[in-house]
Design a protein around this motif. Structure first.
Motif, PDB file in Angstrom:
ATOM      1  N   LEU A  33       0.831  -1.203   0.000  1.00 52.17           N
ATOM      2  CA  LEU A  33       0.000   0.000   0.000  1.00 52.17           C
ATOM      3  C   LEU A  33       0.866   1.254   0.000  1.00 52.17           C
ATOM      4  CD1 LEU A  33      -2.706  -1.143   2.550  1.00 52.17           C
ATOM      5  CD2 LEU A  33      -2.968  -0.841   0.105  1.00 52.17           C
ATOM      6  N   ARG A  37       1.107   4.146  -2.880  1.00 49.37           N
ATOM      7  CA  ARG A  37       0.901   5.570  -2.587  1.00 49.37           C
ATOM      8  C   ARG A  37       2.075   6.401  -3.069  1.00 49.37           C
ATOM      9  NH1 ARG A  37       1.798   9.401   1.073  1.00 49.37           N
ATOM     10  NH2 ARG A  37       3.334   8.147   2.170  1.00 49.37           N
ATOM     11  N   LEU A  40       2.042   6.767  -6.730  1.00 49.59           N
ATOM     12  CA  LEU A  40       1.007   7.723  -7.117  1.00 49.59           C
ATOM     13  C   LEU A  40       1.505   9.145  -6.926  1.00 49.59           C
ATOM     14  CD1 LEU A  40      -1.772   7.353  -8.209  1.00 49.59           C
ATOM     15  CD2 LEU A  40      -2.672   7.334  -5.908  1.00 49.59           C
ATOM     16  N   GLN A  44       3.636   7.898 -11.033  1.00 50.30           N
ATOM     17  CA  GLN A  44       3.760   6.600 -11.709  1.00 50.30           C
ATOM     18  C   GLN A  44       2.419   5.857 -11.600  1.00 50.30           C
ATOM     19  OE1 GLN A  44       7.019   4.779  -9.678  1.00 50.30           O
ATOM     20  NE2 GLN A  44       8.508   6.289 -10.368  1.00 50.30           N
ATOM     21  N   PHE A  45       1.452   6.372 -12.336  1.00 52.71           N
ATOM     22  CA  PHE A  45       0.097   5.860 -12.127  1.00 52.71           C
ATOM     23  C   PHE A  45      -0.088   4.454 -12.673  1.00 52.71           C
ATOM     24  CE2 PHE A  45       0.245   9.059 -15.501  1.00 52.71           C
ATOM     25  CZ  PHE A  45       0.017   8.275 -16.612  1.00 52.71           C
ATOM     26  N   GLU A  46       0.643   4.110 -13.738  1.00 50.70           N
ATOM     27  CA  GLU A  46       0.486   2.750 -14.279  1.00 50.70           C
ATOM     28  C   GLU A  46       0.894   1.720 -13.232  1.00 50.70           C
ATOM     29  OE1 GLU A  46      -0.884   1.832 -16.909  1.00 50.70           O
ATOM     30  OE2 GLU A  46      -0.671   3.304 -18.518  1.00 50.70           O
ATOM     31  N   GLN A  47       2.038   1.951 -12.604  1.00 51.56           N
ATOM     32  CA  GLN A  47       2.487   1.016 -11.574  1.00 51.56           C
ATOM     33  C   GLN A  47       1.524   1.025 -10.388  1.00 51.56           C
ATOM     34  OE1 GLN A  47       4.358   3.112 -13.294  1.00 51.56           O
ATOM     35  NE2 GLN A  47       6.478   2.448 -13.483  1.00 51.56           N
ATOM     36  N   ALA A  50      -1.529  -0.937 -11.253  1.00 52.41           N
ATOM     37  CA  ALA A  50      -1.243  -2.376 -11.195  1.00 52.41           C
ATOM     38  C   ALA A  50      -1.197  -2.850  -9.748  1.00 52.41           C
ATOM     39  CB  ALA A  50       0.076  -2.674 -11.902  1.00 52.41           C
ATOM     40  N   ARG A  54      -3.984  -5.357  -8.116  1.00 50.31           N
ATOM     41  CA  ARG A  54      -3.542  -6.654  -7.597  1.00 50.31           C
ATOM     42  C   ARG A  54      -4.069  -6.846  -6.169  1.00 50.31           C
ATOM     43  NH1 ARG A  54       1.121  -6.567  -9.524  1.00 50.31           N
ATOM     44  NH2 ARG A  54       2.133  -5.426  -7.854  1.00 50.31           N
ATOM     45  N   VAL A  65      -7.831   2.702   0.241  1.00 50.43           N
ATOM     46  CA  VAL A  65      -7.214   2.040  -0.923  1.00 50.43           C
ATOM     47  C   VAL A  65      -8.070   2.299  -2.168  1.00 50.43           C
ATOM     48  CG1 VAL A  65      -6.505  -0.168  -1.877  1.00 50.43           C
ATOM     49  CG2 VAL A  65      -6.180   0.289   0.538  1.00 50.43           C
ATOM     50  N   ASN A  68      -7.395   5.828  -3.296  1.00 49.34           N
ATOM     51  CA  ASN A  68      -6.124   5.968  -4.015  1.00 49.34           C
ATOM     52  C   ASN A  68      -6.199   5.325  -5.401  1.00 49.34           C
ATOM     53  OD1 ASN A  68      -5.204   7.268  -1.812  1.00 49.34           O
ATOM     54  ND2 ASN A  68      -3.697   5.753  -1.196  1.00 49.34           N
ATOM     55  N   ALA A  71      -7.700   7.800  -7.497  1.00 53.93           N
ATOM     56  CA  ALA A  71      -6.731   8.852  -7.836  1.00 53.93           C
ATOM     57  C   ALA A  71      -5.816   8.392  -8.970  1.00 53.93           C
ATOM     58  CB  ALA A  71      -5.914   9.199  -6.592  1.00 53.93           C
TER      59      ALA A  71
ATOM     60  N   GLN B 363       6.507   6.871 -15.051  1.00 57.75           N
ATOM     61  CA  GLN B 363       5.878   8.186 -14.947  1.00 57.75           C
ATOM     62  C   GLN B 363       6.420   8.968 -13.747  1.00 57.75           C
ATOM     63  OE1 GLN B 363       3.578   5.514 -15.225  1.00 57.75           O
ATOM     64  NE2 GLN B 363       2.803   5.840 -17.295  1.00 57.75           N
ATOM     65  N   GLN B 364       6.454  10.236 -13.920  1.00 58.51           N
ATOM     66  CA  GLN B 364       6.755  11.145 -12.809  1.00 58.51           C
ATOM     67  C   GLN B 364       6.187  12.504 -13.163  1.00 58.51           C
ATOM     68  OE1 GLN B 364      10.947  12.455 -12.570  1.00 58.51           O
ATOM     69  NE2 GLN B 364      11.348  10.870 -14.099  1.00 58.51           N
ATOM     70  N   LEU B 459      -6.666  13.907  -7.544  1.00 61.27           N
ATOM     71  CA  LEU B 459      -6.838  13.627  -6.125  1.00 61.27           C
ATOM     72  C   LEU B 459      -5.482  13.339  -5.511  1.00 61.27           C
ATOM     73  CD1 LEU B 459      -9.890  11.187  -6.271  1.00 61.27           C
ATOM     74  CD2 LEU B 459      -9.918  13.622  -5.813  1.00 61.27           C
ATOM     75  N   PRO B 461      -3.210  11.340  -3.146  1.00 58.13           N
ATOM     76  CA  PRO B 461      -3.321  10.015  -2.502  1.00 58.13           C
ATOM     77  C   PRO B 461      -3.312  10.150  -0.989  1.00 58.13           C
ATOM     78  CG  PRO B 461      -1.159  10.322  -3.478  1.00 58.13           C
ATOM     79  CD  PRO B 461      -1.988  11.483  -3.922  1.00 58.13           C
ATOM     80  N   ARG B 462      -4.009   9.244  -0.364  1.00 61.44           N
ATOM     81  CA  ARG B 462      -4.137   9.293   1.093  1.00 61.44           C
ATOM     82  C   ARG B 462      -3.145   8.356   1.758  1.00 61.44           C
ATOM     83  NH1 ARG B 462     -10.672   8.758   1.775  1.00 61.44           N
ATOM     84  NH2 ARG B 462     -11.198  10.888   1.215  1.00 61.44           N
ATOM     85  N   LEU B 464      -2.615   5.718   4.546  1.00 61.71           N
ATOM     86  CA  LEU B 464      -3.600   4.776   5.070  1.00 61.71           C
ATOM     87  C   LEU B 464      -3.865   5.037   6.544  1.00 61.71           C
ATOM     88  CD1 LEU B 464      -2.377   1.627   3.278  1.00 61.71           C
ATOM     89  CD2 LEU B 464      -4.328   3.045   2.759  1.00 61.71           C
TER      90      LEU B 464
END
Lengths: 275, 622
Positions: A33, A37, A40, A44-47, A50, A54, A65, A68, A71, B363-364, B459, B461-462, B464
């Protein structure tokens, strides 16, 4: 209790067992997790997608979760790598967040934003955004949570009980009259709110909320053949539309959207799961 | 200098990306110059876009000077995976054999097919026919399909397949070797490699061969049943270019030819059917019911066992279907640019297996990767599908400073090693200097392909918040429903109990006060030892109370001689009235004369009272 130490011990043990079973939750895979985060946050949104998918496949359900995940899909929807259905998947993840944590205002606002974005996209595509209202019964029952209905029914039960006690046991006529009125209205409240609780529970047990994650979902008949345009009162299901899955059969699902009920391909839906 | 060039490139890329998929139709002649009487083949290929109808109804427009044979149609199906979506398209290859005896230039075509509701044609071609013997002679290779007008290639002698003297056959190529023939005339054979179970995405090479025993043949049509569970990649552009080869099967001479060579990539797990391939043999030794259809032969249906690679050890980012053995390299240029400008990244993925159609990108923030252009070459390599895919990305950079681009990495399953591997290509650092005019928008990025469409929807990310137990649904607990209905029911139950108790008490009270009950009670109190006067008085009292209760008759005040009539008048049967009078007389006698116990009188009193109880109660007398 002092005279029945065994019984007291048994009761305490039972309460402890029930409490621990009720509050037990699967341990969170903290490492994955946190990795999702960070990915994100670094764009690196693709990773991240994934990673979160998963985790969802492994049965992890958690409002943060899901948030996110939404997001991540929104980041991809805003990027050149956007995939068809990204906004729908984001809407599904936000719906899941709200289902798990109904008072999450940020998720609610984000869901409204996603829906507006989808409506704008439909308008650009010269497709008409359709606003549907749920059936009256579902709208009434859905106005409050299942636990709230149950609480109201319990209140009705309490009032009915008090009214009956006053009506039957009081010696003063005014008290007896008041007790009769209280028992009548308490009984009505108990019946109505109890029915609403039972309906809400039945809906939760026998239907599953889902969101359309394709640009458009075509209505199908029971045999899986596409329904012709104009066959129903509504057009194709738009991306992000919240539906109720009534039953599934092979690769198709029978869904209810507003007053319309028909079949759609399961691949065009994302079912929102509760643990 | 880089920015304008990139801008133009972006614009072209945008146009290419925006162009809708169109039908593709092309035609070619096997030779543009032939001698008079020499056949030439016209090949038309047509494919329809995904979702459209398959090309049909081929037509060829020809001048009268050309003779034509055909057409022979071969269906093809192509499957592509793009953006996670599977697209299928259907195409045809149509062949006509042409021949002319008229020297000169001939306009051939246009050849056309129907695509949906419209006819689409290829541009017409020009065929030049020269006098026989004027073209330089070249050693002729026996081609396939055999020339319709000259099956033995140039009018030479027929192949000495069936000479009286057995000819020493050449050694059979290993791929054509068959131990026994399943059919005495002709058959198709399908081979698959590898022969064991596969994993999803592992290419399966499928080759189909045709064998004929009765001399030369040609294949009119080849058709394969649909394989919806596989991605089909043809490995031989035109397998029909292969020539017939002589092979020996069980000591007998046969002719054989390879028909198709295809890589099938399984898209899901399970037992998947490969379908059947059907071909029509045509030749003098291959009689068919329908001469136009030819002698039909099919491969037996086959299934393959496909599994998913193991979950254990699966690296993050692995996409099901990425199977093979890959190497990944990348080139970045330029390494120094201004903010808002773009650089190009050329990533080359090569190896064997199912080469992915896209790569996961690092990505970045501030780095935007545009859709790549892809160049590829796939071909068999040592019996396996292989080749390369080159992805050319345009990357826009909106951040300044020394930027670490990260690395391209592709996790995949290596079936040979039975392990997961990761092909990695580091991208290195680039230096991004400030834009020439910071107030202006970055040059060359006015409208890049796939630019952010919804920048406001973002958004954060949070972190947890820790484990969250599922929402409690109290309605699932039976005690909740019990708690709803129990309190009012308990109150109602208690009230009902109170009422019941009151009624019971009232009934008991009434019973105590009831004369009939009192009479019976007094009679019950008598024992066998009771004395005669006491018994007689109790019996008389019980009878009088019973008569009053049942018949409404106050019998005590009626003279004994009138009592019988009064009883009968009140509805008592005569016998009962008589018995009552008799019992009353006996009681009186016993009271006065016999003080000893009289159990027989008590029994008689009980019997009469029981009979009285059977009577319908009468209105009480006033």
């Amino acid at each position: 209790m002092r005279s029945h130490p065994r019984l007291a011990g048994l009761l305490l043990g039972l309460v402890g067992l029930l409490t621990s079973a009720w509050s037990r939750a699967a341990p969170l895979p903290v490492e994955e997790l946190e990795r999702g985060r960070q990915q994100l946050e670094q764009g690196q949104f693709e990773q991240a997608i994934a990673e979160y998918e998963r985790l969802a496949d492994r049965g992890l359900v958690h409002p943060d979760v899901s948030f996110n995940r939404a997001a991540a899909y929104l980041q991809r929807a805003s990027s050149p790598q956007a995939q068809p259905g990204d906004l729908g998947r984001a809407a599904a993840a936000l719906e899941e967040t709200l289902l798990l944590r109904p008072n999450d205002t940020e998720a609610g606002a984000a869901l409204d934003g996603v829906r507006r974005q989808i409506a704008r996209r439909l308008a650009r595509s010269e497709l008409e955004a359709q606003f549907v209202r749920p059936r009256l019964g579902r709208a009434l029952v859905g106005a409050l949570s299942e636990n709230t209905w149950l609480l109201l029914a319990a209140l009705g039960s309490l009032l009915a009980t008090l009214g009956l006690v006053l009506w039957r046991w009081s010696r003063r006529s005014t008290h007896r009259f008041a007790g009769g009125v209280l028992a009548l209205f308490g009984g009505l409240a108990l019946g109505l709110f109890g029915l609403a609780t039972a309906f809400a529970r039945h809906q939760r047990e026998h239907t599953q909320p889902a969101v359309v994650v394709a640009p458009q979902a075509q209505w199908l008949d029971a045999a899986g053949a596409p329904l012709p345009e104009g066959a129903g009162a509504l057009g194709a299901l738009p991306e992000g539309a919240a539906v109720l899955v009534l039953e599934t059969q092979g690769s198709r699902a029978k869904v209810e959207w507003g007053d319309a009920t028909a079949w759609v391909a399961l691949t065009q839906l994302r079912r929102i799961g509760l643990p | 200098m880089t920015a304008p060039w990139l801008s133009a490139g972006l614009a072209v890329a945008a146009l290419v990306a925006a162009a809708p998929a169109r039908a593709e139709v092309s035609a070619r002649l096997s030779a543009s110059v032939v001698e008079a009487g020499q056949p030439v083949e016209l090949v038309l290929t047509a494919s329809s876009p995904a979702g459209a109808a398959a090309p049909s109804a081929p037509r060829l427009t020809l001048p009268p000077s050309l003779k034509v044979e055909g057409p022979r149609v071969m269906l093809q199906q192509e499957v592509r995976i793009s953006g996670g979506q599977i697209e299928r398209s259907v195409g045809v290859t149509v062949r006509w054999t042409l021949m002319s005896q008229v020297v000169g230039e001939h306009r051939v075509g246009p050849a056309s097919v129907m695509l949906g509701a419209r006819r689409v044609g290829a541009p017409p071609l020009t065929l030049k026919v020269v006098a026989a013997g004027t073209l330089p002679r070249v050693p002729q290779r026996r081609t396939w399909p055999l020339d319709l007008f000259d099956p033995f290639a140039g009018g030479g002698a027929a192949p000495r397949l069936f000479n009286d003297e057995p000819e020493r056959l050449p050694e059979t190529p290993p791929e054509l070797r068959v131990d026994t023939a399943p059919d005495p005339t002709a058959f198709l054979r399908l081979t698959r490699d590898p022969s064991g179970p596969l994993v999803v995405g592992e290419p399966l090479r499928v080759r189909v061969y045709a064998y004929g025993r009765r001399g030369v043949f040609r294949i009119l049509n080849i058709s394969a049943s649909a394989r919806p569970d596989f991605l089909s990649i043809p490995l031989d552009d035109d397998p029909t270019d292969d020539s017939l080869q002589r092979v020996s099967i069980d000591g007998e001479p046969w002719l054989a030819v390879a028909l198709s060579d295809t890589a099938l990539v399984p898209l899901k797990s399970g037992r998947l059917g490969l379908g059947q391939v059907t071909a029509a043999f045509d030749g003098r030794g291959y009689p068919a019911r329908d001469p136009l259809q030819g002698l039909l032969r099919s491969t037996p249906p086959l299934e393959v066992d496909v599994r998913e690679p193991p979950l254990e050890g699966r690296p993050p980012g692995y996409v099901l279907g990425d199977v093979g053995s890959f190497q990944l390299t990348a080139q970045v240029s330029p390494r120094r640019l201004r903010r808002g400008e773009s650089l190009s990244v050329v990533a080359k993925l090569e190896g064997t297996g199912n080469l992915p159609s896209h790569l996961p990108l690092p990505q970045q923030n501030g780095v935007v990767w545009l859709q790549p252009t892809v160049a590829e070459k796939l071909e068999p390599q040592d019996g396996r599908l292989g080749g390369f895919r080159a992805f050319t990305y345009i990357v826009r950079v909106d951040r300044e400073g020394e930027l670490e681009l990260g690395a391209l990495s592709l996790p995949y399953w290596d079936p040979a090693q039975r392990a997961y591997r990761v092909a990695t290509a580091p991208l290195g650092r680039v230096t991004v200097t400030p834009a020439a005019n910071p107030s202006e928008p970055p040059s060359g990025t006015a409208a890049p392909t796939g630019a952010p469409e919804h920048p406001q929807l973002r958004l954060s990310p949070r972190a947890l918040l820790g484990p969250e137990s599922p929402p409690r649904r109290y309605a699932d607990a039976p005690w909740a429903w019990l708690g709803l209905v129990a309190p009012p029911l308990l109150v109602l139950g208690a009230d009902g109990l109170r009422l019941l108790r009151g009624r019971l008490a009232q009934r008991r009270r009434r019973r105590r006060e009831d004369p009939w009950s009192r009479a019976l009670a007094s009679l019950e109190e008598l024992s066998a030892a009771s004395l005669g006067p006491e018994v007689a008085s109790a019996i008389e009292r019980a009878l009088f109370l019973g008569l009053e209760a049942r018949l409404g008759l106050a019998a005590r005040g009626i003279l004994r001689r009138d009592l019988h009539a009064a009883l009968v008048e009140r509805g008592a049967p005569t016998a009962l009235a008589k018995a009552i009078l008799t019992l009353l007389d006996a009681c009186e006698e016993r009271r006065l004369l016999a003080p000893e116990p009289a159990p027989e009188l008590v029994r008689e009193a009980h019997r009469l009272l029981s009979e009285l109880r059977q009577l319908r109660p009468a209105a009480r007398s006033v």
